[in-house]
Design a protein around this motif. Structure first.
Motif, PDB file in Angstrom:
ATOM      1  N   LEU A 181      25.719  21.658  76.654  1.00  0.00           N
ATOM      2  CA  LEU A 181      26.193  20.463  75.956  1.00  0.00           C
ATOM      3  C   LEU A 181      25.095  19.757  75.186  1.00  0.00           C
ATOM      4  N   GLY A 182      23.848  20.205  75.300  1.00  0.00           N
ATOM      5  CA  GLY A 182      22.754  19.523  74.634  1.00  0.00           C
ATOM      6  C   GLY A 182      22.336  18.269  75.371  1.00  0.00           C
ATOM      7  N   ASP A 183      21.609  17.402  74.671  1.00  0.00           N
ATOM      8  CA  ASP A 183      21.075  16.198  75.309  1.00  0.00           C
ATOM      9  C   ASP A 183      22.178  15.178  75.514  1.00  0.00           C
ATOM     10  N   LEU A 184      22.263  14.655  76.729  1.00  0.00           N
ATOM     11  CA  LEU A 184      23.290  13.675  77.064  1.00  0.00           C
ATOM     12  C   LEU A 184      22.680  12.381  77.576  1.00  0.00           C
ATOM     13  N   LEU A 221      14.101  14.326  71.706  1.00  0.00           N
ATOM     14  CA  LEU A 221      14.053  15.753  71.991  1.00  0.00           C
ATOM     15  C   LEU A 221      14.453  16.550  70.759  1.00  0.00           C
ATOM     16  N   LEU A 222      13.861  17.710  70.606  1.00  0.00           N
ATOM     17  CA  LEU A 222      14.171  18.593  69.496  1.00  0.00           C
ATOM     18  C   LEU A 222      15.476  19.326  69.786  1.00  0.00           C
ATOM     19  N   ALA A 223      16.429  19.246  68.891  1.00  0.00           N
ATOM     20  CA  ALA A 223      17.728  19.873  69.103  1.00  0.00           C
ATOM     21  C   ALA A 223      17.644  21.363  68.814  1.00  0.00           C
ATOM     22  N   VAL A 224      18.147  22.173  69.734  1.00  0.00           N
ATOM     23  CA  VAL A 224      18.110  23.629  69.597  1.00  0.00           C
ATOM     24  C   VAL A 224      19.431  24.217  70.061  1.00  0.00           C
ATOM     25  N   THR A 225      19.660  25.475  69.697  1.00  0.00           N
ATOM     26  CA  THR A 225      20.795  26.186  70.267  1.00  0.00           C
ATOM     27  C   THR A 225      20.483  26.498  71.725  1.00  0.00           C
ATOM     28  N   PRO A 226      21.389  26.233  72.648  1.00  0.00           N
ATOM     29  CA  PRO A 226      21.059  26.389  74.066  1.00  0.00           C
ATOM     30  C   PRO A 226      20.817  27.831  74.484  1.00  0.00           C
ATOM     31  N   ARG A 254      17.685  23.390  65.444  1.00  0.00           N
ATOM     32  CA  ARG A 254      18.787  22.876  64.634  1.00  0.00           C
ATOM     33  C   ARG A 254      18.255  21.929  63.560  1.00  0.00           C
ATOM     34  N   TRP A 255      18.956  21.897  62.454  1.00  0.00           N
ATOM     35  CA  TRP A 255      18.611  21.002  61.364  1.00  0.00           C
ATOM     36  C   TRP A 255      19.666  19.918  61.239  1.00  0.00           C
ATOM     37  N   SER A 256      19.298  18.802  60.652  1.00  0.00           N
ATOM     38  CA  SER A 256      20.203  17.660  60.600  1.00  0.00           C
ATOM     39  C   SER A 256      21.451  17.928  59.773  1.00  0.00           C
ATOM     40  N   ASP A 257      21.444  18.968  58.932  1.00  0.00           N
ATOM     41  CA  ASP A 257      22.635  19.311  58.161  1.00  0.00           C
ATOM     42  C   ASP A 257      23.586  20.215  58.934  1.00  0.00           C
ATOM     43  N   GLY A 258      23.280  20.496  60.190  1.00  0.00           N
ATOM     44  CA  GLY A 258      24.134  21.327  61.010  1.00  0.00           C
ATOM     45  C   GLY A 258      23.732  22.780  61.067  1.00  0.00           C
ATOM     46  N   SER A 259      22.780  23.188  60.244  1.00  0.00           N
ATOM     47  CA  SER A 259      22.337  24.577  60.247  1.00  0.00           C
ATOM     48  C   SER A 259      21.276  24.801  61.313  1.00  0.00           C
ATOM     49  N   THR A 260      20.907  26.068  61.486  1.00  0.00           N
ATOM     50  CA  THR A 260      19.777  26.412  62.341  1.00  0.00           C
ATOM     51  C   THR A 260      18.732  27.109  61.490  1.00  0.00           C
ATOM     52  N   PRO A 317      16.279  29.912  60.613  1.00  0.00           N
ATOM     53  CA  PRO A 317      16.230  31.310  61.037  1.00  0.00           C
ATOM     54  C   PRO A 317      14.850  31.781  61.460  1.00  0.00           C
ATOM     55  N   ARG A 318      13.809  30.991  61.202  1.00  0.00           N
ATOM     56  CA  ARG A 318      12.452  31.424  61.514  1.00  0.00           C
ATOM     57  C   ARG A 318      11.767  30.562  62.574  1.00  0.00           C
ATOM     58  N   LEU A 319      12.465  29.597  63.113  1.00  0.00           N
ATOM     59  CA  LEU A 319      11.831  28.622  63.994  1.00  0.00           C
ATOM     60  C   LEU A 319      12.627  28.482  65.285  1.00  0.00           C
ATOM     61  N   PHE A 320      11.921  28.638  66.417  1.00  0.00           N
ATOM     62  CA  PHE A 320      12.511  28.546  67.740  1.00  0.00           C
ATOM     63  C   PHE A 320      11.723  27.520  68.557  1.00  0.00           C
ATOM     64  N   ALA A 321      12.363  26.994  69.603  1.00  0.00           N
ATOM     65  CA  ALA A 321      11.672  26.077  70.523  1.00  0.00           C
ATOM     66  C   ALA A 321      12.292  26.217  71.909  1.00  0.00           C
ATOM     67  N   LEU A 322      11.431  26.231  72.919  1.00  0.00           N
ATOM     68  CA  LEU A 322      11.855  26.374  74.304  1.00  0.00           C
ATOM     69  C   LEU A 322      11.102  25.375  75.167  1.00  0.00           C
ATOM     70  N   GLY A 323      11.794  24.777  76.143  1.00  0.00           N
ATOM     71  CA  GLY A 323      11.090  23.948  77.111  1.00  0.00           C
ATOM     72  C   GLY A 323      11.543  22.513  77.150  1.00  0.00           C
ATOM     73  N   PRO A 324      10.801  21.669  77.874  1.00  0.00           N
ATOM     74  CA  PRO A 324      11.233  20.298  78.143  1.00  0.00           C
ATOM     75  C   PRO A 324      11.182  19.369  76.940  1.00  0.00           C
ATOM     76  N   HIS A 325      10.587  19.807  75.820  1.00  0.00           N
ATOM     77  CA  HIS A 325      10.619  18.971  74.623  1.00  0.00           C
ATOM     78  C   HIS A 325      11.887  19.201  73.806  1.00  0.00           C
ATOM     79  N   THR A 326      12.812  20.042  74.306  1.00  0.00           N
ATOM     80  CA  THR A 326      14.063  20.322  73.615  1.00  0.00           C
ATOM     81  C   THR A 326      15.254  19.769  74.382  1.00  0.00           C
ATOM     82  N   ASP A 327      16.394  19.719  73.709  1.00  0.00           N
ATOM     83  CA  ASP A 327      17.598  19.237  74.384  1.00  0.00           C
ATOM     84  C   ASP A 327      18.254  20.319  75.229  1.00  0.00           C
ATOM     85  N   ALA A 328      17.647  21.507  75.311  1.00  0.00           N
ATOM     86  CA  ALA A 328      18.109  22.565  76.218  1.00  0.00           C
ATOM     87  C   ALA A 328      17.146  22.717  77.379  1.00  0.00           C
TER      88      ALA A 328
END
Length: 689
Positions: A425-428, A526-531, A537-543, A545-556
């Motif tokens: 569900l992302g960050d709540l 927190l940085l929004a990512v696909t779980p 994730r980008w503010s326009d709703g896209s993701t 394609p070259r940038l990933f993030a994992l860990g406690p600084h993300t909403d996953a």
């Protein structure tokens, strides 16, 4: 005439601590299984001013008095048969097996750091010869580049950037700019010659301003407070007798401590769950989270999600109670289970059913009372508050070490299950994470007994719930809702908690740059990512394609820093999915013949295994900086939810490969309760220290 061969693709991982180590293990496992083709070849840069593996938090250069908050048997970096991943399962030892210590001990952090370093070296050695690893002991200071082209990762000690085809941010817990009240207190301390310590990682905080014998106000009773307590007592020469009595050194200050709840986090459970286990997930699983995701508009955690979570936690509690104390129920098991399943958690009918079926309030699960144990309670004197808190600590220690109350352990298991589902569900918001930590991530038993012993020694005084502080002439003044007629003044104030990088207060310049360029941020910074695989994730709703993030600084972010064995950890699933997305990307670049510039010399070949294989870099603190170009909306030709379950076909081009991947997808005496690996345990363990 034969053209020169293209340079190999490049992956840059910013942050080389535990999460990066887990990702590297998955890259090695998947390449060994042939996922990236028969002869994978790419360059992997790891950027971190701290040692790869342990990183900042688990590095050797810290006090041996600081412990892990997990038992050794509950910590592993390796997959097992319970983990549902596309890549291969590659078993490995849990911490206690590697270190040769009893599983139910709480090791010191330096021991965990040695384990992490060993796991990193093992993963690096398992990479195929074509994968080249550079370690940069510095910080990343800027990230920029178009969505459809290479990314430039600027480092603090280089004039030219690393050029990357793919970038992964495994930055860990983040620091934050001071909040308005914190800035006010900092200025007040400077004017008045006081000491103010804002939120920080306690092991890195300068505590010299906290003087012997003087009162110190402390806000926070979580894990940061436990570290502070240890460093200001044992760390200043105090000692414990075999009977659990604290003998002061005379260098300790007196800590006046309170918090929002006013009580310490619940102590770690001290037994194993035997017999019948609750079926989890039962009422909060994939079907329920999918239904929540399908709702229009933003979710309200307390209104939309919490009723389902509370039903799941209740199910674990009552299922266990049916097994251990069936006489607590006014109905038989079948009637309770069917009635509980049918009751609606949203309209009050579930609560009404439970009150009828479980007559005694002491047998029911009261989550509100657990969350705020001092709600509505007041004391007239500090001595009265002290007695109440000591009684609370005694009761918590007794109950949490008594298997007659094993329903508490069942609820703990449900909390872990719920956390895994909530990641979809992302960050709540911060409330859930705080509630989870309070119930499930408290101190080891010896630490809570130490707190009690220090209170009896007169070195810790409890102020209660809803503690507030204000600046007054020549001091800080603390009050609380529990002690409305009592105030304490002191020349020192410590915020005993980690920073909370809320939106607009993120200190890490890389993340600030990303947010400015259009990366999506939650209200908590927190940085929004696909779980599923951590695509940014980008503010326009896209993701991207070259940038990933994992860990406690993300909403996953996950439930804890490390993974418990045999729990199908979401962190393992994320690491595997991200590793496979990266390998699909580099394989696509190789197929298309796309070339990239690879800077640098002093390359360390994977498998070389030498200590400190640092090709470039040198200095700097933690963190990273960025200035990123906003990407265009993602093309819809290749669905981001396409699973990666087989080796990449040779016909798949570079642009397609980069967009493939799932979208959603008493005393504290050492002995029982603590352990440390001796410095000469074995040559292998010594080599990673």
């Amino acid at each position: 005439m034969t053209s020169a061969p293209a340079d190999p693709p490049v992956v840059v991982v910013v942050g080389a601590g535990p999460r990066a180590t887990g990702l590297l293990e998955r890259i090695a496992a998947n390449t060994a299984a042939g996922y990236a083709g028969p002869d994978p070849a790419f360059v992997l840069h790891l950027v971190d001013p701290y040692p790869p593996g342990p990183g900042r938090i688990w590095r050797r250069e810290q006090s041996p008095l600081l412990w892990m908050n997990s038992m050794a048997e509950d910590t592993t970096l390796f997959t097992d048969e319970t983990v549902e991943i596309e890549g291969p399962v590659v078993p490995g030892p849990a911490l206690h097996e590697w270190a040769g210590i009893e599983g139910r001990t709480f090791p010191d952090r330096r021991t965990q750091g040695a384990y992490l370093r060993w796991a990193y070296e093992r993963a690096r050695a398992a990479l195929p010869p074509g994968v080249v690893v550079h370690e940069h002991r510095t910080r990343a200071v800027r990230l920029e580049g178009p969505r459809e082209g290479p990314q430039s990762v600027w480092l603090a000690d280089r004039e030219t950037p690393l050029t990357a085809d793919l970038v992964v941010l495994t930055l860990g817990h983040q620091e934050a700019e001071l909040a308005p009240e914190e800035r006010q207190f900092t200025a007040h301390a400077a004017r008045e010659g006081l000491t103010y310590l804002p939120p920080d990682y306690t092991a890195d905080t300068d505590l010299r301003g906290l003087r012997a014998g003087e009162p110190v106000l402390v806000r926070g009773l979580g894990l940061a407070f436990v570290d502070l307590m240890v460093l200001l007592t044992e760390g200043r020469g105090g000692r414990w007798t075999p009977e659990g009595r604290y003998v002061p050194s005379g260098k300790e200050p007196v800590l006046y401590v309170g918090s929002r709840r006013g009580v310490p986090y619940h102590v770690k459970l001290g037994y194993r769950l035997e017999g019948e286990l609750p079926e989890l997930p039962r009422f909060f699983g994939p079907a329920q989270t999918s239904a929540l995701l399908a709702r229009p508009g933003a979710l309200d955690f307390r209104a939309d999600v919490w009723p389902l979570v509370a039903k799941e936690l209740g199910w674990a509690h009552y299922h266990r109670l049916l097994t251990t104390r069936p006489r607590a129920f006014a109905v038989d098991r079948a009637a309770f289970e069917s009635g509980y399943a049918a009751a609606d958690p949203y309209d009050g009918s579930l609560d009404a059913f439970v009150r009828t079926a479980v007559p005694e309030a002491a047998d029911r699960l009261d989550l509100d009372a657990l969350d705020r144990p001092l709600a509505g309670w007041t004391a007239r004197t500090q001595e009265e508050a002290q007695a109440r808190l000591l009684a609370h600590i005694d009761a918590d220690l007794d109950r949490r070490h008594d298997p007659a109350h094993s329903e508490d352990l069942a609820v703990f298991m449900a909390l872990l299950s719920v956390y895994g589902q909530l990641m979809r569900l992302g960050d709540l918001g911060t409330w859930w994470h705080g509630f989870f930590s309070f119930l499930a991530s408290g101190p080891p038993g010896p630490r809570l007994r130490a707190l009690r012993g220090l209170a009896e020694a007169g070195l810790v005084r409890f102020l209660g719930a809803d503690m507030t502080v204000r600046a007054v002439d020549g001091a800080f003044e603390a009050r609380s809702a529990s002690l409305p007629e009592h105030a304490v003044r002191a020349r020192a104030l410590v915020e005993a908690r980690l920073p909370q990088p809320e939106a607009g207060r993120v200190r890490d310049p890389l993340l600030r740059g990303l947010f400015a360029a259009g990366a999506a941020a939650t209200g908590d910074g927190l940085l929004a990512v696909t779980p599923q695989d951590g695509r940014v994730r980008w503010s326009d709703g896209s993701t991207h394609p070259r940038l990933f993030a994992l860990g406690p600084h993300t909403d996953a972010r996950g439930a804890g820093a490390f993974t418990r064995p045999r729990t199908n950890s979401p962190a393992f699933r994320q690491n595997d999915a991200t590793a496979r997305a990266l390998l699909a990307g580099v394989a696509g670049l190789r197929v298309s013949g796309a070339g990239v510039r690879v800077p640098g010399a002093g390359v360390a070949r994977a498998g070389a295994g030498e200590e400190g294989a640092v090709s470039e870099g040198g200095g700097g603190g933690s963190g990273a900086v960025a200035s990123a170009s906003a990407p265009a909306p993602e093309a819809a030709s290749t669905p981001a939810s396409a699973p990666l379950s087989a080796p990449l076909p040779a016909s798949l081009g570079a642009s397609e490969a980069l967009s493939a991947g799932p979208e959603s997808g008493p005393g504290p005496a050492r002995g029982p309760g603590s352990a440390s690996v001796p410095t000469a345990t074995s040559a292998v363990k010594e080599s990673v220290r």
